[in-house]
Write a protein that holds these residues in place. Structure first.
Motif, short mmCIF file in Angstrom:
data_model
loop_
_atom_site.label_atom_id
_atom_site.label_comp_id
_atom_site.label_asym_id
_atom_site.label_seq_id
_atom_site.Cartn_x
_atom_site.Cartn_y
_atom_site.Cartn_z
N ILE A 57 0.87 -1.17 0.00
CA ILE A 57 0.00 0.00 0.00
C ILE A 57 0.91 1.22 0.00
N LEU A 58 0.72 2.11 -0.96
CA LEU A 58 1.48 3.36 -0.99
C LEU A 58 0.59 4.51 -0.58
N PHE A 59 0.98 5.19 0.49
CA PHE A 59 0.40 6.48 0.85
C PHE A 59 1.26 7.53 0.14
N PHE A 60 0.67 8.26 -0.79
CA PHE A 60 1.40 9.22 -1.60
C PHE A 60 0.86 10.61 -1.30
N SER B 8 0.56 19.03 -5.98
CA SER B 8 0.08 18.04 -6.96
C SER B 8 1.04 17.95 -8.15
N GLY B 9 1.58 19.07 -8.58
CA GLY B 9 2.55 19.07 -9.67
C GLY B 9 3.84 18.37 -9.28
N ALA C 163 -4.03 13.39 -13.49
CA ALA C 163 -2.90 12.81 -14.21
C ALA C 163 -2.17 11.79 -13.34
N ILE C 164 -2.06 12.06 -12.04
CA ILE C 164 -1.44 11.10 -11.12
C ILE C 164 -2.23 9.80 -11.11
N ASN D 32 -4.40 8.67 -13.31
CA ASN D 32 -4.33 8.00 -14.61
C ASN D 32 -3.02 7.26 -14.80
N LYS D 33 -1.92 7.87 -14.38
CA LYS D 33 -0.60 7.24 -14.50
C LYS D 33 -0.53 5.96 -13.66
N VAL D 34 -1.08 6.02 -12.46
CA VAL D 34 -1.10 4.84 -11.59
C VAL D 34 -1.93 3.73 -12.23
N LYS D 35 -3.09 4.08 -12.78
CA LYS D 35 -3.97 3.09 -13.39
C LYS D 35 -3.37 2.46 -14.65
N VAL D 36 -2.60 3.23 -15.40
CA VAL D 36 -1.94 2.67 -16.58
C VAL D 36 -0.90 1.64 -16.15
N LYS D 37 -0.12 1.96 -15.13
CA LYS D 37 0.92 1.05 -14.66
C LYS D 37 0.32 -0.18 -13.97
N TYR D 38 -0.72 0.04 -13.18
CA TYR D 38 -1.36 -1.04 -12.41
C TYR D 38 -2.87 -1.02 -12.65
#
Length: 188
Positions: A4-7, A52-53, A94-95, A97-103
């Protein structure tokens, strides 16, 4: 073991705590997981002062680790820097979406933030609506206000009045646990 990543920012990192590795919210969630027999490892990907950036820029590092659950807590530092709510939403989206593309099968949770209408000149309604819109758009587990029950409570914050104390994080962990727990898989 699942991860689990808390980001997030300082509210994830545990800014101002005597021992963030034991007292910050990710550590308290790890304790709950251990106590209930879940085989998960919680990673604290908090960076004090992050926006966020900034999160979008540093995300690739964290995506190199196998992840099963991604918990996002960013945005409050953006509004303090007068970044528009539209740009904050764009970065957070965008964060995710990037996570969902990878996982593609990752489970997602969003820790929302709220600012009081007392602060003049800030686009309060636009900011406060970002998190619900994002959670709905991505079917994320959602905590509307991460600091609920802690913000403004002197005895639950460190001296700056902005960051939770160890006792404040205990309140937060209790409030967010019911949102995180349904995302878990228990191996028997």
């Amino acid at each position: 073991m699942r991860n689990i990543l808390f980001f997030g920012d300082s509210l994830t990192a545990g800014y101002g705590l005597a021992d963030a590795h034991k007292e910050a919210c990710p550590a308290l969630i790890q304790q709950k997981l251990n106590a209930e027999g879940y085989d998960y490892h919680v990673i604290n990907g908090g960076l004090s002062g992050d926006t966020s950036g900034g999160g979008l820029t540093r995300l690739d590092y964290w995506l190199n680790k196998p992840l099963d659950i991604f918990i996002l807590e960013l945005g409050i530092n953006d509004i303090r820097r007068h970044i528009s709510p539209a740009k904050i939403y764009q970065n957070l989206n965008a964060i995710v979406n990037k996570v969902k593309v990878k996982y593609p099968n990752i489970k997602l949770a969003l820790m929302g933030m709220q600012i009081p209408a007392l602060i003049p000149g800030l686009p309060v309604d636009n900011f406060n609506s970002i998190f619900k819109r994002l959670a709905d758009a991505h079917q994320m587990a959602f905590v509307p206000f991460y600091l609920d029950g802690v913000a403004g409570e002197i005895h639950l914050n460190i001296r700056d009045g902005l960051h939770p104390s160890a006792e404040g994080y205990k309140v937060i962990a209790e409030k967010i646990w019911p949102v995180i727990k349904p995302l878990l898989i228990k191996d028997w």
